[in-house]
Design a protein around this motif. Sequence first.
Motif, PDB file in Angstrom:
ATOM      1  N   VAL A 168      13.437  -0.458   7.947  1.00  0.00           N
ATOM      2  CA  VAL A 168      12.136  -0.280   8.176  1.00  0.00           C
ATOM      3  C   VAL A 168      11.522   0.788   7.375  1.00  0.00           C
ATOM      4  CG1 VAL A 168      11.995  -1.442  10.550  1.00  0.00           C
ATOM      5  CG2 VAL A 168      12.455   1.312  10.360  1.00  0.00           C
ATOM      6  N   GLY A 169      10.342   0.802   7.250  1.00  0.00           N
ATOM      7  CA  GLY A 169       9.502   1.804   6.539  1.00  0.00           C
ATOM      8  C   GLY A 169       7.887   1.862   7.174  1.00  0.00           C
ATOM      9  N   VAL A 170       7.317   2.850   6.796  1.00  0.00           N
ATOM     10  CA  VAL A 170       5.800   2.736   7.159  1.00  0.00           C
ATOM     11  C   VAL A 170       5.101   3.317   5.864  1.00  0.00           C
ATOM     12  CG1 VAL A 170       4.088   3.728   8.549  1.00  0.00           C
ATOM     13  CG2 VAL A 170       6.286   3.203   9.758  1.00  0.00           C
ATOM     14  N   LEU A 171       3.801   2.925   5.653  1.00  0.00           N
ATOM     15  CA  LEU A 171       2.815   3.130   4.762  1.00  0.00           C
ATOM     16  C   LEU A 171       1.796   3.798   5.751  1.00  0.00           C
ATOM     17  CD1 LEU A 171       1.723   3.025   1.649  1.00  0.00           C
ATOM     18  CD2 LEU A 171       0.165   1.606   2.963  1.00  0.00           C
ATOM     19  N   ARG A 172       1.544   4.771   5.466  1.00  0.00           N
ATOM     20  CA  ARG A 172       0.251   5.553   6.264  1.00  0.00           C
ATOM     21  C   ARG A 172      -1.064   5.552   5.449  1.00  0.00           C
ATOM     22  NH1 ARG A 172       2.013   5.035  11.559  1.00  0.00           N
ATOM     23  NH2 ARG A 172       4.039   5.817  11.765  1.00  0.00           N
ATOM     24  N   THR A 173      -2.025   4.957   5.991  1.00  0.00           N
ATOM     25  CA  THR A 173      -3.247   5.244   5.456  1.00  0.00           C
ATOM     26  C   THR A 173      -4.279   5.221   6.275  1.00  0.00           C
ATOM     27  OG1 THR A 173      -4.653   4.189   3.454  1.00  0.00           O
ATOM     28  CG2 THR A 173      -3.546   2.548   4.963  1.00  0.00           C
ATOM     29  N   ARG A 174      -5.749   5.014   5.959  1.00  0.00           N
ATOM     30  CA  ARG A 174      -6.660   5.277   6.724  1.00  0.00           C
ATOM     31  C   ARG A 174      -7.076   3.760   7.437  1.00  0.00           C
ATOM     32  NH1 ARG A 174      -9.404   6.920   1.874  1.00  0.00           N
ATOM     33  NH2 ARG A 174     -10.796   5.133   2.244  1.00  0.00           N
ATOM     34  N   PRO A 175      -7.725   3.955   8.740  1.00  0.00           N
ATOM     35  CA  PRO A 175      -7.845   2.564   9.406  1.00  0.00           C
ATOM     36  C   PRO A 175      -8.862   1.616   8.410  1.00  0.00           C
ATOM     37  CG  PRO A 175      -8.014   4.537  10.972  1.00  0.00           C
ATOM     38  CD  PRO A 175      -7.792   5.001   9.412  1.00  0.00           C
ATOM     39  N   ASP A 176      -9.699   2.065   7.953  1.00  0.00           N
ATOM     40  CA  ASP A 176     -10.755   1.289   6.947  1.00  0.00           C
ATOM     41  C   ASP A 176      -9.788   0.592   5.961  1.00  0.00           C
ATOM     42  OD1 ASP A 176     -10.867   3.978   5.978  1.00  0.00           O
ATOM     43  OD2 ASP A 176     -11.933   2.985   4.367  1.00  0.00           O
ATOM     44  N   VAL A 177      -8.913   1.308   5.213  1.00  0.00           N
ATOM     45  CA  VAL A 177      -7.847   0.628   4.233  1.00  0.00           C
ATOM     46  C   VAL A 177      -6.897  -0.368   4.768  1.00  0.00           C
ATOM     47  CG1 VAL A 177      -6.179   1.255   2.499  1.00  0.00           C
ATOM     48  CG2 VAL A 177      -8.053   3.050   2.817  1.00  0.00           C
ATOM     49  N   VAL A 178      -6.388  -0.138   6.043  1.00  0.00           N
ATOM     50  CA  VAL A 178      -5.790  -1.164   6.756  1.00  0.00           C
ATOM     51  C   VAL A 178      -6.600  -2.559   7.015  1.00  0.00           C
ATOM     52  CG1 VAL A 178      -4.740  -1.666   8.882  1.00  0.00           C
ATOM     53  CG2 VAL A 178      -4.247   0.588   8.191  1.00  0.00           C
ATOM     54  N   GLU A 179      -7.834  -2.224   7.411  1.00  0.00           N
ATOM     55  CA  GLU A 179      -8.882  -3.393   7.527  1.00  0.00           C
ATOM     56  C   GLU A 179      -9.011  -4.177   5.999  1.00  0.00           C
ATOM     57  OE1 GLU A 179     -10.887  -6.075   9.303  1.00  0.00           O
ATOM     58  OE2 GLU A 179      -9.908  -4.506  10.320  1.00  0.00           O
ATOM     59  N   LEU A 180      -9.083  -3.424   5.094  1.00  0.00           N
ATOM     60  CA  LEU A 180      -9.220  -4.082   3.822  1.00  0.00           C
ATOM     61  C   LEU A 180      -8.154  -4.934   3.448  1.00  0.00           C
ATOM     62  CD1 LEU A 180     -10.885  -1.287   1.849  1.00  0.00           C
ATOM     63  CD2 LEU A 180     -11.962  -3.168   2.304  1.00  0.00           C
ATOM     64  N   MET A 181      -6.798  -4.235   3.747  1.00  0.00           N
ATOM     65  CA  MET A 181      -5.438  -4.839   3.346  1.00  0.00           C
ATOM     66  C   MET A 181      -5.203  -6.188   4.257  1.00  0.00           C
ATOM     67  SD  MET A 181      -2.195  -2.339   3.030  1.00  0.00           S
ATOM     68  CE  MET A 181      -2.513  -1.036   4.309  1.00  0.00           C
ATOM     69  N   TYR A 182      -5.727  -6.295   5.258  1.00  0.00           N
ATOM     70  CA  TYR A 182      -5.566  -7.213   6.330  1.00  0.00           C
ATOM     71  C   TYR A 182      -6.769  -8.370   5.991  1.00  0.00           C
ATOM     72  CZ  TYR A 182      -1.329  -6.071   8.431  1.00  0.00           C
ATOM     73  OH  TYR A 182       0.168  -5.724   8.661  1.00  0.00           O
ATOM     74  N   ALA A 183      -7.824  -8.033   5.392  1.00  0.00           N
ATOM     75  CA  ALA A 183      -8.770  -8.977   5.140  1.00  0.00           C
ATOM     76  C   ALA A 183      -8.853  -9.461   3.608  1.00  0.00           C
ATOM     77  CB  ALA A 183     -10.136  -8.120   5.265  1.00  0.00           C
ATOM     78  N   ALA A 184      -7.780  -9.000   3.191  1.00  0.00           N
ATOM     79  CA  ALA A 184      -7.423  -9.292   1.671  1.00  0.00           C
ATOM     80  C   ALA A 184      -8.778  -9.189   0.721  1.00  0.00           C
ATOM     81  CB  ALA A 184      -6.747 -10.736   1.633  1.00  0.00           C
ATOM     82  N   ASP A 185      -9.211  -7.922   0.857  1.00  0.00           N
ATOM     83  CA  ASP A 185     -10.442  -7.616   0.348  1.00  0.00           C
ATOM     84  C   ASP A 185     -10.250  -6.229  -0.514  1.00  0.00           C
ATOM     85  OD1 ASP A 185     -12.956  -8.071  -0.298  1.00  0.00           O
ATOM     86  OD2 ASP A 185     -13.918  -6.829   1.368  1.00  0.00           O
ATOM     87  N   LEU A 186      -8.977  -5.984  -0.941  1.00  0.00           N
ATOM     88  CA  LEU A 186      -8.864  -4.795  -1.684  1.00  0.00           C
ATOM     89  C   LEU A 186      -9.239  -4.953  -3.306  1.00  0.00           C
ATOM     90  CD1 LEU A 186      -5.281  -3.641  -0.222  1.00  0.00           C
ATOM     91  CD2 LEU A 186      -7.202  -2.284  -0.416  1.00  0.00           C
TER      92      LEU A 186
END
Length: 163
Positions: free
Chosen positions: A35-53
Amino acid sequence: MTNTEQGLTHVREDGSAHMVDVTGKDDTSREAVAVGVLRTRPDVVELMYAADLPKGDALPVARIAGIMGAKKTPELIPLCHPLPLGKITVDFERLDDGVRIEAKVRTRGATGVEMEVLTAVSTAALALYDMIKAVDKHAVIGDIRVLAKSGGKSGSWTVEEER
């Protein structure tokens, strides 16, 4: 005391590194999970999961990168043996402040797949970073480690993961 007696299997008597001879070992089913973790801001997590980067849909790109990374491990890590990898999975878990990456690699061979599974997680994390760096240059990759291993002479073990 010789290097072999000290447990230094990748070091010859003259101190130089070499690839361990595994030709005398039996092929067994082997598996590892990392396992590993990529830490970022909550708004970026939202963009990732919305496929909107800006660069597109990050998670499928990172999954393929992780699979390719596992396959290329012996080209990246000098003393790793090429292995016939039977299965590679890379999965993601959404966190409030990032993404948890988990990879599993299976083979039937004479040596384990810990390096392959670590490379899968690392490569997937790097691909995610590449996909989000336009919106968060300060994302952090970390906590990469093997959680479980099975098969081979040393047997099986599992680490309890801290959440």
